[in-house]
Write a protein that holds these residues in place. Structure first.
Motif, PDB file in Angstrom:
ATOM      1  N   TRP A 135       0.831  -1.204   0.000  1.00 26.22           N
ATOM      2  CA  TRP A 135       0.000   0.000   0.000  1.00 26.22           C
ATOM      3  C   TRP A 135       0.865   1.254   0.000  1.00 26.22           C
ATOM      4  O   TRP A 135       2.037   1.231   0.376  1.00 26.22           O
ATOM      5  N   THR A 147      -5.259   9.606   2.493  1.00 21.57           N
ATOM      6  CA  THR A 147      -5.720   8.587   1.553  1.00 21.57           C
ATOM      7  C   THR A 147      -4.755   7.415   1.577  1.00 21.57           C
ATOM      8  O   THR A 147      -3.576   7.575   1.924  1.00 21.57           O
ATOM      9  N   GLU A 149      -4.003   3.609  -0.694  1.00 21.90           N
ATOM     10  CA  GLU A 149      -4.382   2.764  -1.824  1.00 21.90           C
ATOM     11  C   GLU A 149      -3.522   1.506  -1.836  1.00 21.90           C
ATOM     12  O   GLU A 149      -2.320   1.561  -1.551  1.00 21.90           O
TER      13      GLU A 149
END
Length: 220
Positions: A135, A147, A149
């Motif tokens: 990530w 954030t 991802e």
């Protein structure tokens, strides 16, 4: 450094020249002294000119801090959860990280990074294929996650060890104002690990796994 060395060497020649000429007894001493003085005057005029300004930086400030999260910097999978070198199924470590950024005026910060993964297949592995998962997160410095991802990293092992480089672009961080610099943010990267793996990393445990080491030649 090269330019500084050149200037320092030229200055040394100028300082040494008068002493050398004072020791000379030939008829051309005066003429040589005049020539050296003229050269020195010319060089002084050149060196004393104001330095050209450095090119303006493209960024409005420093880049965000980019680093590997320690608890997730390694991936060690054990068969049955038993921590032993002989029980390693797959392993991984983020060994290298480089990054760059770009922003100006009121534009958002655009970050790109490159990560080097060292991946291994342990003695308990049952396949030459493994899909790792990692990530990338953007946070305010030492604080809130903005954030996060996840990315898959499929690997096919031709041997027990392999190296993979991942290049990530398009990480965009909005700025509240022109005064908001990259130093207010962090970009973190790590493996998707279990709580047990994170604890193993946090404790600083390591094994000298022999997977991938050359086998001893048969004596017969």
């Amino acid at each position: 450094m090269r330019r500084f060395f050149t200037y320092a060497l030229a200055g040394l020649i100028l300082v040494s020249a008068p002493a050398a000429m004072a020791q000379g007894r030939d008829r051309g001493a005066d003429r040589k002294q005049q020539e050296e003085a003229a050269k020195k005057k010319s060089r002084d005029r050149e060196w004393n000119q104001p330095e050209a300004p450095l090119p303006a930086l493209r960024n409005a400030g420093p880049c965000p801090y980019v680093k590997v999260l320690y608890d997730a910097g390694r991936y060690i999978e054990f068969e049955g959860g038993k921590e032993a070198a002989g029980n390693v199924v797959y392993s991984g470590e983020i060994q290298g990280l480089s990054s760059g950024c770009e922003y100006k005026d009121a534009e958002p910060i655009r970050v790109s990074l490159e990560a080097l993964f060292a991946l291994g297949k342990g003695p308990k592995a049952t396949s030459d294929r493994k899909t790792y998962r990692y990530w990338v997160a953007v946070t305010t410095r030492n604080s809130t996650v903005i954030t996060k991802e996840y990315f898959d990293l499929p690997v096919r092992f031709a041997d027990d060890r392999t190296m993979v480089t991942e290049k990530l672009e398009g990480i965009v961080i909005p700025r509240a104002s022109m005064e908001t610099s990259g130093s207010n943010f962090e970009v973190l990267i790590g493996f998707d690990v279990t709580p047990q793996m994170a604890e193993f990393n946090r404790d600083g445990k390591r094994f000298r796994v022999s997977a991938g080491a050359p086998k001893a030649a048969d004596s017969n």
